[in-house]
Design a protein around this motif. Structure first.
Motif, PDB file in Angstrom:
ATOM      1  N   GLY A  54       0.817  -1.219   0.000  1.00 42.32           N
ATOM      2  CA  GLY A  54       0.000   0.000   0.000  1.00 42.32           C
ATOM      3  C   GLY A  54       0.844   1.260   0.000  1.00 42.32           C
ATOM      4  N   TYR A  55       2.079   1.172  -0.540  1.00 46.39           N
ATOM      5  CA  TYR A  55       3.034   2.282  -0.570  1.00 46.39           C
ATOM      6  C   TYR A  55       3.465   2.712   0.825  1.00 46.39           C
ATOM      7  CZ  TYR A  55       1.378   3.023  -5.428  1.00 46.39           C
ATOM      8  OH  TYR A  55       1.021   2.891  -6.745  1.00 46.39           O
ATOM      9  N   ASP A  56       3.380   1.826   1.781  1.00 47.05           N
ATOM     10  CA  ASP A  56       3.752   2.117   3.167  1.00 47.05           C
ATOM     11  C   ASP A  56       5.181   1.628   3.405  1.00 47.05           C
ATOM     12  OD1 ASP A  56       4.065   2.328   5.915  1.00 47.05           O
ATOM     13  OD2 ASP A  56       2.153   1.377   6.388  1.00 47.05           O
ATOM     14  N   THR A  57       6.110   2.550   3.593  1.00 42.49           N
ATOM     15  CA  THR A  57       7.516   2.163   3.769  1.00 42.49           C
ATOM     16  C   THR A  57       7.763   1.453   5.095  1.00 42.49           C
ATOM     17  OG1 THR A  57       8.148   4.290   4.728  1.00 42.49           O
ATOM     18  CG2 THR A  57       8.345   4.057   2.321  1.00 42.49           C
ATOM     19  N   GLN A  58       6.830   1.565   6.029  1.00 41.95           N
ATOM     20  CA  GLN A  58       7.024   0.919   7.331  1.00 41.95           C
ATOM     21  C   GLN A  58       6.061  -0.245   7.554  1.00 41.95           C
ATOM     22  OE1 GLN A  58       6.980   3.988  10.324  1.00 41.95           O
ATOM     23  NE2 GLN A  58       8.982   4.738   9.709  1.00 41.95           N
ATOM     24  N   ALA A  59       5.538  -0.796   6.469  1.00 47.31           N
ATOM     25  CA  ALA A  59       4.622  -1.926   6.583  1.00 47.31           C
ATOM     26  C   ALA A  59       5.368  -3.155   7.104  1.00 47.31           C
ATOM     27  CB  ALA A  59       3.997  -2.241   5.225  1.00 47.31           C
ATOM     28  N   ILE A  60       4.765  -3.814   8.086  1.00 44.93           N
ATOM     29  CA  ILE A  60       5.285  -5.073   8.624  1.00 44.93           C
ATOM     30  C   ILE A  60       4.127  -6.057   8.631  1.00 44.93           C
ATOM     31  CG2 ILE A  60       6.260  -6.257  10.620  1.00 44.93           C
ATOM     32  CD1 ILE A  60       7.516  -3.603  11.460  1.00 44.93           C
ATOM     33  N   VAL A  61       4.328  -7.219   8.034  1.00 46.05           N
ATOM     34  CA  VAL A  61       3.293  -8.243   7.995  1.00 46.05           C
ATOM     35  C   VAL A  61       3.852  -9.510   8.619  1.00 46.05           C
ATOM     36  CG1 VAL A  61       1.849  -9.684   6.507  1.00 46.05           C
ATOM     37  CG2 VAL A  61       2.188  -7.265   5.954  1.00 46.05           C
ATOM     38  N   GLN A  62       3.161  -9.979   9.660  1.00 43.80           N
ATOM     39  CA  GLN A  62       3.538 -11.218  10.338  1.00 43.80           C
ATOM     40  C   GLN A  62       2.841 -12.379   9.637  1.00 43.80           C
ATOM     41  OE1 GLN A  62       5.519 -11.447  13.151  1.00 43.80           O
ATOM     42  NE2 GLN A  62       5.791  -9.253  13.325  1.00 43.80           N
ATOM     43  N   ASN A  63       3.607 -13.375   9.239  1.00 47.49           N
ATOM     44  CA  ASN A  63       3.062 -14.606   8.686  1.00 47.49           C
ATOM     45  C   ASN A  63       3.219 -15.704   9.731  1.00 47.49           C
ATOM     46  OD1 ASN A  63       2.434 -13.507   6.069  1.00 47.49           O
ATOM     47  ND2 ASN A  63       4.621 -13.478   5.680  1.00 47.49           N
ATOM     48  N   ASN A  64       2.878 -16.920   9.392  1.00 41.96           N
ATOM     49  CA  ASN A  64       2.975 -18.020  10.349  1.00 41.96           C
ATOM     50  C   ASN A  64       4.374 -18.164  10.942  1.00 41.96           C
ATOM     51  OD1 ASN A  64       0.295 -18.675  10.045  1.00 41.96           O
ATOM     52  ND2 ASN A  64       0.691 -20.157   8.420  1.00 41.96           N
TER      53      ASN A  64
END
Length: 142
Positions: A54-64
């Motif tokens: 989403g053009y977010d330079t600080q995006a963090i996504v936790q996966n399994n």
């Protein structure tokens, strides 16, 4: 007066810690070094970044069992190293938190390594959403 100063400080601190939400044209400009790299057009990169973070330079996504960081959602199992995954292959030889700042230079270097090693399909959004009808991802302002 004290509550005003407190609110002002909270507002300043909150703003300083917010993610950098880029616009399409800002991403288009910042990613110009990726233009046609590995046969991938700049609009494809802009589209992929949008659908990835989403053009977010600080995006963090936790996966399994892993975490993905930054504009390109670079994974900590293979490409970068963080405190959560001490056994990362760290192919990009970088700390994952470097992908969370506004300087996209290291993000682009790692994205090129990913492209060289596994191709554009590392980013699942590309094939599904960014391989055709790319005119909408151009920036008219440039």
């Amino acid at each position: 007066m004290m509550s005003f100063v407190s609110l002002l400080l909270v507002g300043i601190l909150f703003h300083a810690t917010q993610a950098e939400q880029l616009t399409k044209c800002e991403v288009f400009q910042k990613l110009k070094d990726l233009k046609d790299y590995g046969g991938v057009s700049l609009p494809e990169w802009v589209c992929t970044a949008f659908h990835t973070s989403g053009y977010d330079t600080q995006a963090i996504v936790q996966n399994n069992d892993s975490t993905e960081y930054g504009l390109f959602q670079i994974n900590n199992k293979i490409w970068c190293k963080d405190d959560q995954n001490s056994h990362s292959r760290n192919i990009c030889n970088i700390s994952c938190d470097k992908f969370l700042d506004d300087d996209l230079t290291d993000d682009i270097v790692c994205a090129k390594k990913i492209l060289d090693k596994v191709g554009i399909n590392y980013w699942l959004a590309h094939k599904a959403l960014c391989s055709e009808k790319l005119d909408q991802w151009l920036c008219e302002k440039l």
